[in-house]
Design an enzyme around this catalytic site. Structure first.
Site, short mmCIF file in Angstrom:
data_model
loop_
_atom_site.label_atom_id
_atom_site.label_comp_id
_atom_site.label_asym_id
_atom_site.label_seq_id
_atom_site.Cartn_x
_atom_site.Cartn_y
_atom_site.Cartn_z
N GLY C 217 0.84 -1.10 -0.05
CA GLY C 217 0.00 -0.07 0.07
C GLY C 217 0.79 1.11 0.13
CG LEU C 243 -2.71 -1.92 -4.44
CD1 LEU C 243 -2.64 -1.03 -5.55
CD2 LEU C 243 -3.25 -0.91 -3.12
CG ASP C 244 0.91 -2.85 -3.77
OD1 ASP C 244 1.16 -2.62 -4.92
OD2 ASP C 244 0.73 -2.24 -2.60
CD GLU C 245 -1.90 -9.10 -1.73
OE1 GLU C 245 -0.98 -10.09 -2.04
OE2 GLU C 245 -2.40 -8.89 -0.60
#
Lengths: 299, 299, 299, 299
Positions: C217, C243-245
């Site tokens: 995040g 997100l960011d995964e």
């Protein structure tokens, strides 16, 4: 504690009883991989890990390591080897085909500094270094108690340059009696004669306490200190007749700074020496190393 | 874009207009730190960062770097220096006291390989390298367009060993005209004469494309390849008259393996060269380096 | 300077005009390697580099990347693909067979922080990143001059969350017009919609400025500072809807200490971010990445 | 072998019998350094190493560690402390002044995984970790033989969550009887109660087998594997009541790749865990750590 590694090695052998390793070195030419994989396919082998390398797309050397599982192992190991012989002849290969269960009989030579020996023994004890350690040999007695606390045979063979021949005779007899596959010089500070080295081609691993070829020879930490380097290193390599000139297996470094004395460099060097040696020894034990033109291929 | 760094440098100068840096080198003896801190206290200075080092508890050398803020700066800079002079005399110090706002006038020398130049320009442009770059000098024209796209003066001075004297005369005139504080050899492939070097003691930083003292001299990557090393490195150092023998500022390495050709080593080397040079140059620009007995203290 | 990379790419294409790359993913079973190598052998292909990996000796997935030279390339590329299709069907493969000369058409998206863009452009300019960069797209104009100084098209598409749909329509049109193969988010600070992501499966690479999954995040450096970590990192990954995964491609870290402020962490982070992104992008450009269960195999 | 470390510690104490260490934490203000160095000067102390750090130039906290030699030590240690008290009061300091010869009495807690214990014992045995190890405590008997082979007392205190209170009473009694200064949790897998932790503020060091704050809690290697990270890490930290949330002392990482199973990650993790723990413990033993707002200053 003492019997632990023996049980571990037994468990390892049992677990890997159908695991084989094929190492190949030959002139590059079309059809090698195809022939090898057909051979494995025919022998019900499942490839677990495969690595290959060619020095040069044209007119190069080809190298390969395959780890496989075959229901024919271990019983038909000799048969597999015979079978593979004809392929090997076709492609003019240097090669070996062995069982992973054939754990290498290992001798460790050491003098007064024990950090590398300790690392090897602890890695071995925790099952992270799969060797059948048959003996620790030293020209001093400093490590006797340590070695014996691990339940391993210790041989004290005092040495100096006047009696080198007799010393090596004793050592050679021991190595032969125990049918040793790998000799690890874990900070053994005696020079080996050309005869001794020639008798064990690419079967002796040494740790040099510098980032070779920097500070070849004696007192590398003192010379590193004098030169004011910002990193010091260590190098594990096979021993050949040229001092510190054998094929490099592994190197690593550690950052130092202006505050560090020669003694600090020695202390910090110990950390990296033991790791670089242990890594190199493990790769040899897993048959991951092929020597070519004084270099190592690490698969 | 072009005027950006100039504004940045102006902003940096404004922000640091009361920041001073004191560097000291002297024989170790009781009372140094006490005298220095009293001096700073008296001059309303607040210590921001302080580093010291003594070579040896007895009979050693003492080194110190203090970064401080004083409301007397920048106006009373000269006065502070005069004032400090008597302390310096008492303790037989080599020393300097300067404003952080006194951004170093810098010249970059380069030949055909531009990766180090590019790194310096980009770090400078993003405000991470605080230099007042006055010129880029090259014996080739490859970087002319690049340099000018950054709004910087480019000087093309062709060179070869027959005209070395005339070339250096031109260079020296430029360096003098612009009152240059720091010369960065960013892969400049011409040898400097002893006269040139002697005129800029510890004011010339070079990048050598190996982990010195390994592979001193020419073609380090080819020789690293031939030796079969597992790590290659780079070294930034001050230039003295002994080729590649000056005080080492910074070193770093990158892991390579048997698959890497000489060209791969060159390519991988470029990454580490540019980082090692940029780091060394930044430390010089921030007055973090003191030379002692062909070594650097990095504060 | 401006036309340099185009010539380089041309030279690269010429040099690699007979080089092909085969990527395979399928259920593991006996005979795969044998069939593949026979296919290559039949097509006069010489294997340059070969990598394979099996998730699990029993009931696993098999992955392979082979780089080869064949005199049938580039003319018979389509024919080779047709020919390989029947093998692929037998083993239920997901696969691709392409020419190395088929340099990927690339778009770079960026916002206000330019360090990653600069790294990509410089690596590209020095011939170390083989991409056919078709455009740089930004929601700001900060990089316009930089991009154009490299002779590349720049597209300014202002953005905010109220007009996201219109913005993406413009972007999608551009990507389609230029037939883009790879989108690199080089610190592009706008969130992409699920539709945009879904239209480019595993074709978007992002750089996240932390060592994921730590500090997922926003504001990772502030949070790293608050937690008092001793290392900060960066992660390049394929973009998925979480997100960011997405699948991690590469990560690296840099050491920090108590003296470093949030700003210092940002500055130090920039060095590692640009390297981690460039490495990930290069691997994708060389077809070294295979995605499996939200992880990457890096060959 | 068994008596070796005791002799080493004796030799260390003798060599450092005039070495003192001063640690300071206070609000930043002018005159601190000046007062401290005058105090040392007056007491015939020679500064060997000095480090300081200020959180913020204005309105910050000031931290200092000075290692010095004084002919008044060890006899006048108490007198020095009394003397320094008035300076400390003036500047509202938290501080300590101790002899380096005052080697910390240390307890090691361990469960079934022994790699961290082994590292500490070997570093201690080779004189690279200066601790007065008074005991090894375990809820299992796996390490009994190992510990006793080093000549150290071993205490077996079986544990489970139902008898936690009784277990800790036994442990607390032992710690009190031996006047323990430092407790090292070398992979001790029992949770400590708030009371136990509160009784030893910043005197308990734990090793967590991940790069915190990533993979806080149980099974970090399994979760790292599932996430497909490219680096795994370890973190040594002081224990507070929030699980894995205490001040981080040291972190490091090791590179992994897609071939590595959960077991491989565990194995590779062991190498980095033992190094990260040993480094953190050494820094504490040398009084190099100051805790501030859940972070560590490492001098």
């Amino acid at each position: 504690m003492k019997s632990y590694p023996k049980e571990q090695i037994q468990a390892y052998k049992e677990k890997n009883k159908q695991t084989g390793r094929l190492l190949i070195k030959c002139p590059d030419q079309p059809g090698i991989v195809s022939s090898v994989t057909q051979f494995l396919h025919k022998n019900e082998a499942n490839i677990i890990e495969s690595n290959q390398y060619t020095t040069d797309p044209q007119d190069g050397k080809f190298f390969m390591r395959i780890e496989f599982e075959s229901s024919k192992l271990p019983e038909a190991e000799e048969e597999l080897r015979n079978d593979f012989g004809s392929i090997a002849d076709t492609f003019d290969m240097e090669w070996s085909l062995k069982g992973a269960y054939d754990v290498k009989k290992t001798a460790i030579f050491v003098s007064k500094e024990l950090h590398c020996l300790r690392e090897l023994l602890l890695e071995w004890q925790s099952g992270d270094l799969i060797a059948d350690i048959k003996m620790v040999v030293s020209n001093h007695e400093d490590c006797k108690e340590l070695v014996e606390s691990f339940g391993l045979p210790f041989f004290h063979i005092p040495s100096n340059k006047d009696i080198r021949k007799q010393v090596e005779e004793k050592q050679l007899k021991l190595l032969k009696d125990y049918d040793i596959d790998l000799i690890v010089l874990a900070r053994y500070m005696q020079i080996l004669t050309p005869d001794f080295v020639a008798a064990h081609p690419f079967k002796i691993i040494n740790i040099h306490h510098s980032f070779l070829p920097a500070f070849i020879g004696a007192n590398p930490h003192k010379r590193a200190y004098d030169r004011g380097v910002k990193l010091i290193g260590a190098t594990s390599h096979y021993v050949t007749n040229d001092l510190d000139e054998g094929p490099i297996i592994e190197q690593d470094i550690v950052r130092v700074d202006h505050r560090d004395s020669v003694n600090d460099l020695k202390k910090m060097g110990r950390s990296v020496e033991r790791i670089v040696l242990a890594r190199g020894v493990k790769w040899d034990l897993e048959d991951r190393l092929i020597v070519h033109e004084n270099k190592t291929i690490v698969f």
